[in-house]
Design an enzyme around this catalytic site. Structure first.
Site, PDB file in Angstrom:
ATOM      1  N   CYS A  91      -6.756   2.504  -5.232  1.00  0.00           N
ATOM      2  CA  CYS A  91      -7.933   2.583  -6.092  1.00  0.00           C
ATOM      3  C   CYS A  91      -8.028   3.920  -6.815  1.00  0.00           C
ATOM      4  O   CYS A  91      -7.559   4.944  -6.323  1.00  0.00           O
ATOM      5  CB  CYS A  91      -9.190   2.423  -5.255  1.00  0.00           C
ATOM      6  SG  CYS A  91      -9.174   0.961  -4.239  1.00  0.00           S
ATOM      7  N   ARG A  98      -1.047   4.063  -9.925  1.00  0.00           N
ATOM      8  CA  ARG A  98      -1.288   4.036  -8.484  1.00  0.00           C
ATOM      9  C   ARG A  98      -1.269   2.613  -7.922  1.00  0.00           C
ATOM     10  O   ARG A  98      -1.192   2.432  -6.709  1.00  0.00           O
ATOM     11  CB  ARG A  98      -2.636   4.686  -8.168  1.00  0.00           C
ATOM     12  CG  ARG A  98      -2.691   6.153  -8.564  1.00  0.00           C
ATOM     13  CD  ARG A  98      -4.093   6.696  -8.426  1.00  0.00           C
ATOM     14  NE  ARG A  98      -4.526   6.672  -7.045  1.00  0.00           N
ATOM     15  CZ  ARG A  98      -4.386   7.695  -6.212  1.00  0.00           C
ATOM     16  NH1 ARG A  98      -3.819   8.793  -6.619  1.00  0.00           N
ATOM     17  NH2 ARG A  98      -4.806   7.616  -4.965  1.00  0.00           N
ATOM     18  N   TRP A 158      -7.752  -1.735  -5.701  1.00  0.00           N
ATOM     19  CA  TRP A 158      -6.622  -2.342  -4.996  1.00  0.00           C
ATOM     20  C   TRP A 158      -7.237  -3.005  -3.770  1.00  0.00           C
ATOM     21  O   TRP A 158      -7.759  -2.334  -2.879  1.00  0.00           O
ATOM     22  CB  TRP A 158      -5.614  -1.255  -4.598  1.00  0.00           C
ATOM     23  CG  TRP A 158      -4.332  -1.755  -4.039  1.00  0.00           C
ATOM     24  CD1 TRP A 158      -3.212  -2.134  -4.736  1.00  0.00           C
ATOM     25  CD2 TRP A 158      -4.001  -1.913  -2.649  1.00  0.00           C
ATOM     26  NE1 TRP A 158      -2.221  -2.514  -3.865  1.00  0.00           N
ATOM     27  CE2 TRP A 158      -2.674  -2.388  -2.582  1.00  0.00           C
ATOM     28  CE3 TRP A 158      -4.683  -1.691  -1.454  1.00  0.00           C
ATOM     29  CZ2 TRP A 158      -2.017  -2.647  -1.381  1.00  0.00           C
ATOM     30  CZ3 TRP A 158      -4.037  -1.956  -0.256  1.00  0.00           C
ATOM     31  CH2 TRP A 158      -2.723  -2.428  -0.230  1.00  0.00           C
ATOM     32  N   ASN A 174     -13.328   4.427  -3.145  1.00  0.00           N
ATOM     33  CA  ASN A 174     -11.946   4.338  -2.655  1.00  0.00           C
ATOM     34  C   ASN A 174     -11.995   4.500  -1.145  1.00  0.00           C
ATOM     35  O   ASN A 174     -12.741   5.344  -0.650  1.00  0.00           O
ATOM     36  CB  ASN A 174     -11.078   5.475  -3.197  1.00  0.00           C
ATOM     37  CG  ASN A 174     -10.829   5.369  -4.679  1.00  0.00           C
ATOM     38  OD1 ASN A 174     -11.230   4.412  -5.318  1.00  0.00           O
ATOM     39  ND2 ASN A 174     -10.158   6.374  -5.228  1.00  0.00           N
ATOM     40  N   GLY A 175     -11.147   3.762  -0.428  1.00  0.00           N
ATOM     41  CA  GLY A 175     -11.103   3.905   1.028  1.00  0.00           C
ATOM     42  C   GLY A 175     -11.619   2.669   1.717  1.00  0.00           C
ATOM     43  O   GLY A 175     -11.724   1.596   1.108  1.00  0.00           O
ATOM     44  N   GLU A 199      16.976   2.880   1.809  1.00  0.00           N
ATOM     45  CA  GLU A 199      16.224   3.223   0.599  1.00  0.00           C
ATOM     46  C   GLU A 199      16.663   2.320  -0.562  1.00  0.00           C
ATOM     47  O   GLU A 199      15.837   1.878  -1.360  1.00  0.00           O
ATOM     48  CB  GLU A 199      16.431   4.718   0.290  1.00  0.00           C
ATOM     49  CG  GLU A 199      15.776   5.225  -0.967  1.00  0.00           C
ATOM     50  CD  GLU A 199      14.263   5.011  -1.045  1.00  0.00           C
ATOM     51  OE1 GLU A 199      13.632   4.690  -0.028  1.00  0.00           O
ATOM     52  OE2 GLU A 199      13.732   5.138  -2.165  1.00  0.00           O
ATOM     53  N   LYS A 227      14.142  -0.146  -2.558  1.00  0.00           N
ATOM     54  CA  LYS A 227      13.970  -0.120  -4.025  1.00  0.00           C
ATOM     55  C   LYS A 227      14.126  -1.524  -4.587  1.00  0.00           C
ATOM     56  O   LYS A 227      13.337  -1.962  -5.415  1.00  0.00           O
ATOM     57  CB  LYS A 227      15.006   0.781  -4.712  1.00  0.00           C
ATOM     58  CG  LYS A 227      14.841   2.262  -4.609  1.00  0.00           C
ATOM     59  CD  LYS A 227      13.672   2.830  -5.337  1.00  0.00           C
ATOM     60  CE  LYS A 227      12.446   2.785  -4.508  1.00  0.00           C
ATOM     61  NZ  LYS A 227      12.078   3.826  -3.645  1.00  0.00           N
ATOM     62  N   GLU A 244      11.141  -3.742  -3.629  1.00  0.00           N
ATOM     63  CA  GLU A 244       9.880  -3.292  -4.245  1.00  0.00           C
ATOM     64  C   GLU A 244       9.753  -3.762  -5.696  1.00  0.00           C
ATOM     65  O   GLU A 244       8.701  -4.219  -6.104  1.00  0.00           O
ATOM     66  CB  GLU A 244       9.824  -1.751  -4.274  1.00  0.00           C
ATOM     67  CG  GLU A 244       9.346  -1.116  -2.998  1.00  0.00           C
ATOM     68  CD  GLU A 244       9.346   0.405  -3.083  1.00  0.00           C
ATOM     69  OE1 GLU A 244       8.416   1.011  -2.566  1.00  0.00           O
ATOM     70  OE2 GLU A 244      10.277   1.004  -3.671  1.00  0.00           O
ATOM     71  N   HIS A 250      26.431  -7.916  14.957  1.00  0.00           N
ATOM     72  CA  HIS A 250      25.406  -8.265  15.950  1.00  0.00           C
ATOM     73  C   HIS A 250      24.310  -9.113  15.324  1.00  0.00           C
ATOM     74  O   HIS A 250      23.181  -9.140  15.822  1.00  0.00           O
ATOM     75  CB  HIS A 250      24.823  -6.990  16.564  1.00  0.00           C
ATOM     76  CG  HIS A 250      25.832  -6.183  17.311  1.00  0.00           C
ATOM     77  ND1 HIS A 250      26.443  -6.633  18.456  1.00  0.00           N
ATOM     78  CD2 HIS A 250      26.379  -4.971  17.047  1.00  0.00           C
ATOM     79  CE1 HIS A 250      27.311  -5.729  18.880  1.00  0.00           C
ATOM     80  NE2 HIS A 250      27.295  -4.707  18.036  1.00  0.00           N
ATOM     81  N   LYS A 296       0.913   3.238  -5.335  1.00  0.00           N
ATOM     82  CA  LYS A 296       1.677   4.483  -5.339  1.00  0.00           C
ATOM     83  C   LYS A 296       1.330   5.340  -4.134  1.00  0.00           C
ATOM     84  O   LYS A 296       2.192   5.931  -3.500  1.00  0.00           O
ATOM     85  CB  LYS A 296       1.371   5.253  -6.627  1.00  0.00           C
ATOM     86  CG  LYS A 296       2.117   6.563  -6.767  1.00  0.00           C
ATOM     87  CD  LYS A 296       3.564   6.308  -7.060  1.00  0.00           C
ATOM     88  CE  LYS A 296       4.424   7.537  -6.970  1.00  0.00           C
ATOM     89  NZ  LYS A 296       5.818   7.182  -6.687  1.00  0.00           N
TER      90      LYS A 296
HETATM   91  C1  G6P Z   1       3.674   3.970  -0.820  1.00  0.00           C
HETATM   92  C2  G6P Z   1       4.564   4.169  -2.045  1.00  0.00           C
HETATM   93  C3  G6P Z   1       5.956   4.588  -1.592  1.00  0.00           C
HETATM   94  C4  G6P Z   1       5.882   5.831  -0.723  1.00  0.00           C
HETATM   95  C5  G6P Z   1       4.938   5.627   0.466  1.00  0.00           C
HETATM   96  C6  G6P Z   1       4.670   6.935   1.176  1.00  0.00           C
HETATM   97  O1  G6P Z   1       4.110   2.878  -0.103  1.00  0.00           O
HETATM   98  O2  G6P Z   1       4.634   2.984  -2.795  1.00  0.00           O
HETATM   99  O3  G6P Z   1       6.766   4.853  -2.725  1.00  0.00           O
HETATM  100  O4  G6P Z   1       7.152   6.147  -0.245  1.00  0.00           O
HETATM  101  O5  G6P Z   1       3.677   5.142   0.012  1.00  0.00           O
HETATM  102  O6  G6P Z   1       3.987   7.779   0.295  1.00  0.00           O
HETATM  103  P1  G6P Z   1       3.979   9.341   0.343  1.00  0.00           P
HETATM  104  O7  G6P Z   1       3.130   9.747  -0.824  1.00  0.00           O
HETATM  105  O8  G6P Z   1       3.363   9.718   1.667  1.00  0.00           O
HETATM  106  O9  G6P Z   1       5.376   9.815   0.230  1.00  0.00           O
END
Ligand code: G6P
Length: 607
Positions: free
Chosen positions: A2, A27, A74, A98-99, A481, A485, A488, A504, A602
């Site tokens: 948010c 975000r 969000w 927010n929260g 990672e 990606k 996501e 396994h 984000k």
């Molecule tokens: C969210 C974002 C990710 C990020 C994660 C941790 O899931 O979409 O890209 O890696 O949060 O965020 P931070 O700001 O703590 O690295």
């Protein structure tokens, strides 16, 4: 997640409120809304979907005003819908939040019993009613907010307006970020500086429990005890251009290409004469590194993957036991903290709720110190940590993290090498590690030249449902990672395995419909990895190998991408680049929303 914007001015401001929301779009959100307050009351617009839907509504209605609040939501409590979108209204009061309000059910019951009606399924609406009730009982808007927040459990940043006091926006924060922006003859509130950069560079970062009263002429701040306080005004170093997309089709592509510079910036002033400057870790760093007997790394998402790479470095180079753990798990177990253990959080935003909560818990545990690797200097995680090593990636807008990850790896490599030096690492190996870091910007730039080749490979993935990523050693988290990606942004189901685990279980999945991506630079595990790849080939799996030249020779893979040769420190960074490019191109081919993938945010500021 948010986003909040609030403005009190002497001119029509709806365009600025909405522009602020657009700047916060990155975000991640699913609905947006705005409320303007004037002598005639409150008028609001809300739309499910994108900020552009709100823009269309505003154009239709011509709604405007001099004082207002706006929000991107969000969804947590209640589906994404117009009814659940903020701002919420109760009588003369309108509010954005927010929260998460954890005691919303009890408060709702209390308010229902008093005859309040609820029109949404959100946890937020109770807060609007509480402020309205307090105001009706005779309190001014600021006092009503102070009275209300005393009843809230959970995390919040709120901004509130009232038709009883047009011209005032009151904000409050606890566990979620909120900043006040200082203008000339107008003042602002926002959850993130990016929302206000076109309007001001001067900000006050509100502290936990603060309530801010924002009017055209002034911002007054009150702490949790209700006492008026002054908070330091800071000039933001962010350049508004840094959040422009420029010639790039997506922020993510821009950020991938910014990595040579971001990595160079992260190294800037941190190495001199082939040596890492110990004081970059804090004044007392020499003693601290000497005293460090173990490291606990805590993070989420991509940052966790950076921590997993660092775990290998810290144990290999420094010989210091290290664990890397997801914050949401750490915070609900009882970790054993031996004497001399350093607590290390990694976070791009510095606001991730689970990482922040873990850090707060760590304060009550016998850690040697709490260190943060972070990209946002004024963030909560930085402020709660005793030692900080900033990454200097610049603002990262794409939800899928790219340059934040590689700069985290660089910061963690600096730390690992310096810890290793303190523990007696062989001078030649240390010097070689530092040299590798210094060469990284050039190596990344060279790797980015593979873009056209990777775009061609991406066409093989566009119609796939699944993908398997393999790596060993530091390249196992790199594979994780890469898989993250891909899922996501392209929504292809992807999993990463340590290649030794292949037989396994995951080998059962391998057929011509399951592309297998191996990240296999030339390290000491290469022969073992080659055998794993043979196992894939023998089952008809289509293998894509990202390797350096020495390994490519004699490798039986359908597709081989040759990466620049790199040593043990540089290689995980170099190998990450083609995986970012691959995900990006696959997502573009599949037509997804690359910068704002569905359901993701984000910065995850709720648990
Ligand atoms: C969210 C974002 C990710 C990020 C994660 C941790 O899931 O979409 O890209 O890696 O949060 O965020 P931070 O700001 O703590 O690295």
């Amino acid at each position: 997640m948010c986003g909040i914007v609030g403005i009190s001015a002497n001119r029509p401001i709806v365009q600025h409120l909405i522009a602020g929301l657009s700047a916060l779009e990155y975000r991640g959100y699913d609905s947006a809304g705005v409320a303007l307050v004037g002598k005639d009351g409150i008028a609001r617009l809300r739309a499910k979907g994108k900020v552009r839907d709100l823009v269309a509504l505003q154009a239709e209605t011509g709604l405007d005003g001099h004082c207002g609040i706006a929000h991107t939501r969000w969804a947590t409590h209640g589906v994404p819908s117009e009814i659940n979108a903020h701002p919420h209204v109760s009588g003369q009061v309108s509010l954005v939040h927010n929260g998460i309000i954890e005691n919303h059910a009890a408060l709702r019951a209390e308010l229902l019993a008093e005859g309040y009606e609820f029109s949404s399924q959100t946890d937020t609406e109770v807060v609007a009613h509480l402020v309205e009730r307090a105001q009706r009982r005779g309190l001014g808007l600021r006092e009503a907010v102070q009275d209300t927040v005393a009843r809230l459990h959970g995390a919040y940043a709120i901004a509130v307006v009232s038709a009883r006091e047009p011209g005032t926006v009151v904000g409050a924060r606890y566990g979620a970020p909120l900043i006040a922006g200082l203008g000339e003859g107008e003042q602002y509130l926002a959850s993130d500086v990016h929302a206000l950069l076109p309007l001001t560079r001067r900000f006050m970062y509100l502290e936990e429990g603060d309530v801010a009263e924002v009017t055209v002429g002034a911002i007054r701040v009150f702490d949790a005890s209700g006492a008026e306080v002054s908070r330091e005004v800071k000039e933001s170093h962010f350049n508004a251009d840094a959040v422009e997309r420029g010639e790039y089709a997506h922020y993510m592509l821009k950020e991938i290409h910014e990595q040579p510079v971001a990595v160079a910036d992260t190294l800037e002033g941190r190495i001199a004469g082939g040596k890492i400057l110990t004081q970059i870790f804090g004044v007392d760093a020499e003693r601290l590194l000497a005293d460090t007997q173990a490291v606990h790394i805590i993070a989420c998402g991509t940052s966790y993957h950076a921590g997993l790479v660092a775990r290998y470095w810290i144990e290999q180079l420094a010989g210091v036991p290290c664990t890397a753990e997801i914050a949401s798990e750490y915070r609900y177990r009882d970790p054993v903290v031996k004497e001399g253990t350093l607590f290390l959080t990694i976070s791009q935003s510095g606001e991730t709720a689970d990482t922040l909560a873990a850090l707060k818990l760590a304060k009550d545990r016998p850690y040697l110190a709490r260190m943060a690797v972070c990209n946002v200097p004024e963030s909560s995680i930085v402020r709660e940590s005793s030692l900080v090593l900033m990454t200097r990636a610049g603002p990262e807008i794409g939800v899928a993290s790219t340059k934040a990850f590689t700069t985290q790896l660089v910061a963690l490599a600096l730390f690992s090498l310096e810890l290793a030096r303190a523990k007696g690492l062989d001078a030649a190996r240390y010097a070689d590690g530092v040299r590798q870091l210094e060469q990284l910007p050039g190596l990344i730039a060279e790797t980015l030249k593979l873009d056209a080749e990777i775009l061609e490979l991406a066409t093989h993935f566009a119609d796939k449902q699944h993908a398997l990523f393999l790596g060993r050693g530091t390249h196992w988290p790199v594979a994780m990672e890469g898989a993250l990606k891909l899922k996501e942004i392209s929504y292809i189901h992807a999993e990463a395995y340590a290649a030794g685990e292949l037989k396994h279980g995951p080998l059962a999945l391998v057929d011509e419909e399951m592309p297998v991506i191996a990240v296999a630079p030339n390290d000491r595990l290469i022969d073992k990895l080659k055998s794993n790849l043979e196992e894939v080939r023998a089952r008809g799996g289509v293998l894509y190998a990202f390797v350096d030249e020495t390994v490519a020779h004699g490798l039986d893979a359908a597709h081989v991408v040759i990466l620049p040769a790199a040593g043990e420190i540089a290689a995980p960074v170099v190998s990450t680049i083609p995986l970012q490019l691959l995900s990006y191109h696959v997502a573009v081919l599949r037509g997804t929303d690359v910068d704002q993938p569905r359901n993701l945010a984000k910065s995850v500021t709720v648990e």
